[in-house]
Design a protein around this motif. Structure first.
Motif, PDB file in Angstrom:
ATOM      1  N   PHE A   1      -5.076  -0.339  -5.699  1.00 47.22           N
ATOM      2  CA  PHE A   1      -6.010   0.392  -4.840  1.00 47.22           C
ATOM      3  C   PHE A   1      -7.460   0.085  -5.195  1.00 47.22           C
ATOM      4  CE2 PHE A   1      -2.199   3.164  -4.603  1.00 47.22           C
ATOM      5  CZ  PHE A   1      -1.971   3.044  -3.246  1.00 47.22           C
TER       6      PHE A   1
ATOM      7  N   LYS B   1       1.651   4.084  -3.013  1.00 46.62           N
ATOM      8  CA  LYS B   1       1.467   5.521  -2.772  1.00 46.62           C
ATOM      9  C   LYS B   1       2.712   6.298  -3.183  1.00 46.62           C
ATOM     10  CE  LYS B   1      -1.936   5.369   0.990  1.00 46.62           C
ATOM     11  NZ  LYS B   1      -2.193   5.661   2.427  1.00 46.62           N
TER      12      LYS B   1
ATOM     13  N   ASN C   1      -3.875   1.701 -11.476  1.00 48.48           N
ATOM     14  CA  ASN C   1      -4.533   1.868 -10.174  1.00 48.48           C
ATOM     15  C   ASN C   1      -5.130   0.558  -9.648  1.00 48.48           C
ATOM     16  OD1 ASN C   1      -4.736   5.055  -9.682  1.00 48.48           O
ATOM     17  ND2 ASN C   1      -5.053   4.668 -11.864  1.00 48.48           N
TER      18      ASN C   1
ATOM     19  N   ASN D   1       0.832  -1.201   0.000  1.00 45.20           N
ATOM     20  CA  ASN D   1       0.000   0.000   0.000  1.00 45.20           C
ATOM     21  C   ASN D   1       0.872   1.258   0.000  1.00 45.20           C
ATOM     22  OD1 ASN D   1      -2.590   1.435   0.280  1.00 45.20           O
ATOM     23  ND2 ASN D   1      -1.821   1.928   2.317  1.00 45.20           N
TER      24      ASN D   1
ATOM     25  N   ASN E   1      -9.706  -1.585  -2.284  1.00 43.01           N
ATOM     26  CA  ASN E   1     -10.936  -0.929  -1.833  1.00 43.01           C
ATOM     27  C   ASN E   1     -12.192  -1.596  -2.379  1.00 43.01           C
ATOM     28  OD1 ASN E   1     -10.155   1.811  -0.352  1.00 43.01           O
ATOM     29  ND2 ASN E   1      -8.710   1.535  -2.040  1.00 43.01           N
TER      30      ASN E   1
END
Length: 341
Positions: free
Chosen positions: A202, A160, A199, A156, A206
């Motif tokens: 993520f 980022k 992406n 994670n 999520n």
């Protein structure tokens, strides 16, 4: 040209001439030998006054002809070149010299800034490529970690970092975007799928559902920059997601363009914020709270990139329901017209 300013500037000169004129008249009237010729003196005064008025009028016409263009340039806040000064008097030559010297000074100063900026861009570009090596190494190391929770936690943070590094690179390139654009025909679906892959971590983390509909369109754009814009919109959709975890991508034809529609069902944008989301550094109420940390630069950079590409973007949102972005890609004939503007 302002007449009052012209006469105000010449007021001291006019006052001096009137003073001399009065002295001469007082002297002439005081002479005993001219007492019988008062009418002649007054007639002479009239002739001189007429000549003086004519002189002032000719001087004003010349003044207006020589400085009218300069005055209008100043009024309209336009660039002033020495060619705007038409006359060759000492005053006009002095103004020309000042303009030319200032121009040379600003050109040299601008050149130094451009060189410094270019050096900084090159440094950032090298730094980004160098830092991507340890990031890639971290991803390889992550494959050796068996602890799933720890692996996801580190992954994670790595993702980022990778996202922030890319933002730094593209943000630095925006200053010289005209040198970094290559417009050609691209498949819209390929661009969106590449951005989704960027992406993916993520989106999966999520549990956000992605829906693609009618993206088999050919558009004229720079795929690299368009992927960057799509990344920013997807990143915001992930950041501000809600219970309805879904992002929809679709497109449709209009009379002179192809429209890309990106819609999420997150927390939305407040009505008072929607007009400012493309402003530099604007974070809005959502971006200022402790849950959603925002720099306010992603959409600003995206708007700048799209402006350079000749694409229009619009945003629409309803708080706690949805946020929708529309990007307009002009068809080839209309695109050429837009980029020439």
């Amino acid at each position: 040209m302002n007449k009052m300013k012209f006469f105000k500037d010449g007021l001291s000169y006019l006052s001096f001439n009137i003073f001399i004129f009065l002295i001469i008249n007082i002297y002439l009237f005081s002479l005993n030998s001219l007492k019988s010729n008062y009418d002649d003196i007054l007639y002479l005064d009239l002739i001189i006054s007429l000549f003086y008025i004519a002189f002032i009028f000719i001087r004003y016409v010349k003044y207006k002809r020589n400085y009218d263009m300069l005055y209008n340039l100043l009024k309209n806040e336009q660039i002033i070149e020495s060619e705007a000064i038409k006359g060759d008097t000492l005053e006009e030559s002095f103004i020309k010299e000042v303009i030319n010297r200032n121009k040379n000074f600003m050109n040299n100063k601008s050149k130094k800034y451009e060189e410094a900026l270019k050096e900084m861009e090159e440094y950032i570009s090298r730094w980004v490529h160098e830092i991507k090596l340890p990031i890639s190494a971290l991803n390889i190391i992550l494959d050796r970690i068996d602890d799933i929770e720890l692996n996801n936690s580190i992954k994670n943070q790595v993702e980022k970092i990778n996202s922030l590094v890319s933002s730094v690179l593209y943000g630095s390139r925006l200053t010289s975007l005209h040198e970094d654009i290559f417009i050609k025909e691209e498949k819209l679906k390929d661009i969106i799928e590449k951005s989704i892959r960027n992406n993916a971590f993520f989106l999966i983390k999520n549990k956000i559902d992605v829906k693609l509909d009618n993206l088999n369109q050919n558009i004229y754009t720079d795929s690299k920059w368009m992927i960057y814009v799509a990344d920013q919109i997807i990143s915001n959709a992930i950041k501000y997601c809600s219970d309805v975890k879904k992002i929809e991508f679709s497109s449709y034809d209009e009379e002179n363009c192809v429209v890309l529609n990106i819609k999420d069902y997150g927390i939305g944008i407040k009505k008072e914020d929607i007009k400012r989301i493309f402003d530099k550094g604007f974070t809005g109420i959502n971006g200022r709270n402790k849950i959603y940390k925002s720099t306010g630069m992603g959409l600003y950079f995206s708007k700048r990139a799209l402006d350079k590409l000749g694409h229009k973007i619009e945003a629409n949102s309803k708080e706690n329901e949805f946020t929708e972005f529309k990007v307009y890609f002009y068809k080839i004939s209309d695109y050429l017209n837009v980029t020439k503007m």
